[in-house]
Design a protein around this motif. Structure first.
Motif, PDB file in Angstrom:
ATOM      1  N   MET A  36     -82.609  59.407 -19.336  1.00  6.66           N
ATOM      2  CA  MET A  36     -81.686  59.223 -18.214  1.00  6.66           C
ATOM      3  C   MET A  36     -81.804  57.811 -17.652  1.00  6.66           C
ATOM      4  SD  MET A  36     -79.914  61.915 -17.906  1.00  6.66           S
ATOM      5  CE  MET A  36     -79.190  61.663 -16.285  1.00  6.66           C
ATOM      6  N   VAL A  37     -80.828  57.444 -16.827  1.00  3.33           N
ATOM      7  CA  VAL A  37     -80.826  56.129 -16.190  1.00  3.33           C
ATOM      8  C   VAL A  37     -82.098  55.971 -15.368  1.00  3.33           C
ATOM      9  CG1 VAL A  37     -79.668  54.668 -14.501  1.00  3.33           C
ATOM     10  CG2 VAL A  37     -78.313  56.037 -16.098  1.00  3.33           C
ATOM     11  N   LYS A  38     -82.743  54.831 -15.528  1.00  2.00           N
ATOM     12  CA  LYS A  38     -83.978  54.568 -14.801  1.00  2.00           C
ATOM     13  C   LYS A  38     -83.711  53.583 -13.682  1.00  2.00           C
ATOM     14  CE  LYS A  38     -88.782  53.115 -15.295  1.00  2.00           C
ATOM     15  NZ  LYS A  38     -89.853  52.642 -16.213  1.00  2.00           N
ATOM     16  N   LEU A  39     -84.018  53.983 -12.454  1.00  5.55           N
ATOM     17  CA  LEU A  39     -83.822  53.129 -11.288  1.00  5.55           C
ATOM     18  C   LEU A  39     -85.171  52.648 -10.770  1.00  5.55           C
ATOM     19  CD1 LEU A  39     -82.175  51.912  -8.922  1.00  5.55           C
ATOM     20  CD2 LEU A  39     -82.416  54.140  -7.777  1.00  5.55           C
ATOM     21  N   GLU A  40     -85.291  51.346 -10.609  1.00  5.37           N
ATOM     22  CA  GLU A  40     -86.489  50.747 -10.016  1.00  5.37           C
ATOM     23  C   GLU A  40     -86.085  50.087  -8.693  1.00  5.37           C
ATOM     24  OE1 GLU A  40     -90.007  47.467 -11.040  1.00  5.37           O
ATOM     25  OE2 GLU A  40     -88.231  47.632 -12.315  1.00  5.37           O
ATOM     26  N   VAL A  41     -86.712  50.511  -7.620  1.00  2.00           N
ATOM     27  CA  VAL A  41     -86.445  49.931  -6.308  1.00  2.00           C
ATOM     28  C   VAL A  41     -87.636  49.077  -5.902  1.00  2.00           C
ATOM     29  CG1 VAL A  41     -85.885  50.367  -3.893  1.00  2.00           C
ATOM     30  CG2 VAL A  41     -85.025  51.912  -5.676  1.00  2.00           C
ATOM     31  N   ILE A  42     -87.368  47.818  -5.609  1.00  4.32           N
ATOM     32  CA  ILE A  42     -88.414  46.865  -5.245  1.00  4.32           C
ATOM     33  C   ILE A  42     -88.168  46.377  -3.818  1.00  4.32           C
ATOM     34  CG2 ILE A  42     -89.457  44.611  -5.808  1.00  4.32           C
ATOM     35  CD1 ILE A  42     -88.350  45.046  -8.681  1.00  4.32           C
ATOM     36  N   GLY A  43     -89.220  46.391  -2.997  1.00  6.33           N
ATOM     37  CA  GLY A  43     -89.129  45.804  -1.660  1.00  6.33           C
ATOM     38  C   GLY A  43     -88.779  46.761  -0.539  1.00  6.33           C
ATOM     39  N   VAL A  88     -73.996  51.014 -16.692  1.00  8.00           N
ATOM     40  CA  VAL A  88     -74.128  52.472 -16.833  1.00  8.00           C
ATOM     41  C   VAL A  88     -72.888  53.090 -17.470  1.00  8.00           C
ATOM     42  CG1 VAL A  88     -74.476  54.650 -15.610  1.00  8.00           C
ATOM     43  CG2 VAL A  88     -75.725  52.605 -14.888  1.00  8.00           C
ATOM     44  N   PHE A  89     -71.704  52.616 -17.091  1.00  7.69           N
ATOM     45  CA  PHE A  89     -70.454  53.152 -17.651  1.00  7.69           C
ATOM     46  C   PHE A  89     -69.674  52.049 -18.364  1.00  7.69           C
ATOM     47  CE2 PHE A  89     -71.411  56.163 -14.234  1.00  7.69           C
ATOM     48  CZ  PHE A  89     -71.312  57.360 -14.920  1.00  7.69           C
ATOM     49  N   LYS A  90     -70.356  51.164 -19.020  1.00  6.76           N
ATOM     50  CA  LYS A  90     -69.715  50.051 -19.697  1.00  6.76           C
ATOM     51  C   LYS A  90     -68.828  50.560 -20.832  1.00  6.76           C
ATOM     52  CE  LYS A  90     -70.767  45.522 -21.666  1.00  6.76           C
ATOM     53  NZ  LYS A  90     -71.835  44.568 -22.048  1.00  6.76           N
ATOM     54  N   GLY A  91     -67.613  49.983 -20.914  1.00  2.00           N
ATOM     55  CA  GLY A  91     -66.691  50.397 -21.972  1.00  2.00           C
ATOM     56  C   GLY A  91     -66.239  51.831 -21.852  1.00  2.00           C
ATOM     57  N   ARG A  92     -66.228  52.348 -20.617  1.00  2.00           N
ATOM     58  CA  ARG A  92     -65.810  53.728 -20.331  1.00  2.00           C
ATOM     59  C   ARG A  92     -66.702  54.765 -20.998  1.00  2.00           C
ATOM     60  NH1 ARG A  92     -59.140  53.662 -20.392  1.00  2.00           N
ATOM     61  NH2 ARG A  92     -58.891  52.005 -18.834  1.00  2.00           N
ATOM     62  N   LYS A  93     -67.898  54.355 -21.381  1.00  2.00           N
ATOM     63  CA  LYS A  93     -68.869  55.288 -21.955  1.00  2.00           C
ATOM     64  C   LYS A  93     -70.114  55.307 -21.090  1.00  2.00           C
ATOM     65  CE  LYS A  93     -67.457  54.757 -26.811  1.00  2.00           C
ATOM     66  NZ  LYS A  93     -67.911  54.375 -28.183  1.00  2.00           N
ATOM     67  N   PHE A  94     -70.748  56.468 -21.014  1.00  2.00           N
ATOM     68  CA  PHE A  94     -71.970  56.611 -20.236  1.00  2.00           C
ATOM     69  C   PHE A  94     -73.165  56.165 -21.082  1.00  2.00           C
ATOM     70  CE2 PHE A  94     -75.470  59.586 -18.846  1.00  2.00           C
ATOM     71  CZ  PHE A  94     -75.797  58.850 -17.721  1.00  2.00           C
TER      72      PHE A  94
END
Length: 209
Positions: free
Chosen positions: A1-8, A133-139
């Motif tokens: 799955m999409v990995k989100l990193e939050v810094i700060g 994440v949705f580049k080119g209309r693809k996930f």
């Protein structure tokens, strides 16, 4: 799955109102801004989004403020001032629209005006990768996203800058510093320095007239 990193996260004021100002790459940016800050901010969204029932339902639910992208929307800015005066944080994307290239676009002066008038801290935020994440209309489920939260710009710093354009440019340059060089766009150091020099020369010429 999409990995989100939050810094700060430690840079978010623990109390009181503030403006969260971020670059805009994707429709994912507003939900991420609202979900990842400790206190949920109200945000602005282009009024055209209310034409779509699902989008309208979502933005009504989060109490988003519709804004006209063309011209200067005084009504929306007054409502944003009221949000901040109530003690709640407010989120804004100074570019006014998503960047199709991934590079920073010129910031609109509304964020500078809001910062000057409200006298609250501005927290610069940089999103990286949300446009993939949705580049080119693809996930693309393996996309890595970063949300970098910078140190707040104090109301005193903002007032010293003097005018809405200068404040906007400073906020955008702080966002640019957190982005990779190839995403800084018009706020890359060389381009921004040249633009600042032209602006300074223009002001000096006007003062000598």
């Amino acid at each position: 799955m999409v990995k989100l990193e939050v810094i700060g996260r430690e840079n978010i004021p623990k109390e009181g109102p503030f403006i969260a100002a971020a670059n805009h790459l994707s429709n994912l940016d507003p939900p991420l801004l609202m979900s990842q800050l400790p206190r949920v901010p109200r945000v602005m969204a282009k009024r055209e989004l209310w034409r779509f029932p699902i989008a309208a339902a979502f933005f009504n639910w989060v109490e988003a403020i519709p804004i006209k992208r063309e011209g200067y929307d005084r009504r929306a800015l007054r409502e944003a001032e009221e949000v901040l005066a109530s003690g709640r944080p407010f989120g804004i994307f100074p570019e006014g629209t998503r960047s199709r290239t991934g590079k920073l676009q010129p910031g609109l002066p509304g964020v500078g005006m809001l910062a000057i008038r409200s006298k609250v801290p501005v927290v610069p935020i940089a999103f990286i990768g949300t446009n993939q994440v949705f580049k080119g209309r693809k996930f693309h489920p393996r996309t890595r996203i970063k949300m970098i939260i910078g140190k707040p710009i104090s109301p005193e710093e903002i007032q010293q800058l003097g005018n809405a354009k200068a404040v906007t440019d400073y906020i955008m340059s702080r966002i640019a510093q957190m982005l990779p060089p190839d995403m800084r766009g018009v706020y890359s150091e060389e381009k921004f320095e040249k633009e600042s020099e032209r602006d300074l020369s223009s002001r000096e010429e006007q003062s000598n007239v």
